[in-house]
Design an enzyme around this catalytic site. Structure first.
Site, PDB file in Angstrom:
ATOM      1  CG  HIS A  10      16.192 -41.822 -54.759  1.00 54.85           C
ATOM      2  ND1 HIS A  10      14.882 -41.603 -54.419  1.00 54.85           N
ATOM      3  CD2 HIS A  10      16.150 -42.488 -55.958  1.00 54.85           C
ATOM      4  CE1 HIS A  10      14.085 -42.130 -55.329  1.00 54.85           C
ATOM      5  NE2 HIS A  10      14.831 -42.661 -56.287  1.00 54.85           N
ATOM      6  CD  GLU A  24      16.253 -45.599 -56.900  1.00 56.01           C
ATOM      7  OE1 GLU A  24      15.336 -45.829 -56.084  1.00 56.01           O
ATOM      8  OE2 GLU A  24      16.083 -44.999 -57.985  1.00 56.01           O
ATOM      9  CG  HIS A  79      15.655 -42.671 -60.676  1.00 54.39           C
ATOM     10  ND1 HIS A  79      15.136 -42.384 -59.439  1.00 54.39           N
ATOM     11  CD2 HIS A  79      15.896 -41.474 -61.279  1.00 54.39           C
ATOM     12  CE1 HIS A  79      15.057 -41.059 -59.297  1.00 54.39           C
ATOM     13  NE2 HIS A  79      15.513 -40.488 -60.398  1.00 54.39           N
ATOM     14  CD  GLU A 143      13.051 -46.001 -62.504  1.00 53.46           C
ATOM     15  OE1 GLU A 143      13.833 -46.724 -61.832  1.00 53.46           O
ATOM     16  OE2 GLU A 143      12.314 -45.126 -62.016  1.00 53.46           O
TER      17      GLU A 143
END
Ligand SMILES: [Zn+2]
Length: 251
Positions: A10, A24, A79, A143
């Site tokens: 991102h 995030e 992430h 993650e």
């Protein structure tokens, strides 16, 4: 040299998952830059390139094209999760087996991250993600907890957790890729501001920090020396600050 491409997900106009007052994009940038710093400071055969080092949003194609053009040996995408759940999981591309080269590398990273992240283990998974499919080298996506879970989010707000998660990734990369420690790398270490109550995930403005330590910031020390009887630390920027035991803790 082992060329490691670190991809904080991102960024910029894309905050990723947002909950519990954090985004995030900032959490994963903090983890990613810490991974880079540890690799560059402590390993003699690790070369690092990042998809982004600030609050920008390279497209997914720009990230994989950049890694492919650079000739990366390994692609690591960072992430954090959302959507109702808790704990850590990681991904390799759909068609790869756990016994493939990429699968074995992922297992090393998974083991080492789980030793340090203090989270529950959601397992080793597979997905048809762009960064796993379009990379020409082994690629793993991690993650690191659920931002919409209050306990996981509390960890993400902690500088020590960020450092632990980065260290877990690095320990996994060391085993997966055969990284070698620099001799004498024990002379480099991180300092953490002990009175931290606020956390800044964006890169510090090094030039503005001479003579001060801001609450909650993490600095990378490259040299320790004594000046007029006081211990001082040379930071990554080349600025010098006086070490004050009330404010600085060696970790
Ligand atoms: Zn994400």
């Amino acid at each position: 040299m082992v060329k490691i491409y670190v991809d904080p997900g991102h960024g910029g106009s894309d905050p990723g998952a947002v909950a519990n007052g954090i985004q995030e994009k900032n959490v994963v940038l903090a983890i990613g830059t810490s991974i880079r710093d540890i690799l560059q400071l402590e390993y003699e055969n690790a070369e690092v390139r990042m998809s982004r080092t600030g609050d920008t949003f390279p497209s997914l194609s720009q990230r994989t094209n950049d890694a492919n053009a650079w000739g990366a040996d390994f692609f690591l995408s960072i992430h954090v999760n959302a959507g109702g759940g808790t704990g850590y999981e990681d991904y390799i591309y759909t068609t790869l087996s756990d016994s493939s080269a990429t699968g074995v590398m992922r297992a090393r990273i998974h083991e080492e991250v789980m030793k340090l992240n203090g989270m529950s283990d959601r397992g080793r998974k597979k997905a048809n993600f762009h960064v796993l499919r379009e990379t020409a080298m082994p690629a793993v996506l991690t993650e690191n907890g659920f931002i919409d879970n209050s306990a996981d989010a509390a960890k993400m707000k902690s500088n020590s957790w960020i450092q632990d998660v980065a260290r877990g990734h690095v320990n996994g990369l060391e085993r997966a890729l055969g990284l070698r420690k620099k001799s004498g790398s024990g002379s480099t270490f991180l300092i953490r501001v002990k009175v931290a109550s606020l956390y800044y995930y964006d890169a510090p403005d090094w030039n503005a920090r001479a003579g001060t330590v801001s609450q909650g910031e993490v600095f990378t020390v490259v040299e320790t020396l004594t000046v007029n009887g006081s211990t001082m630390y040379r930071l990554k920027s080349g600025n010098y600050i006086t070490a004050n035991p009330q404010y600085v803790e060696i970790i």
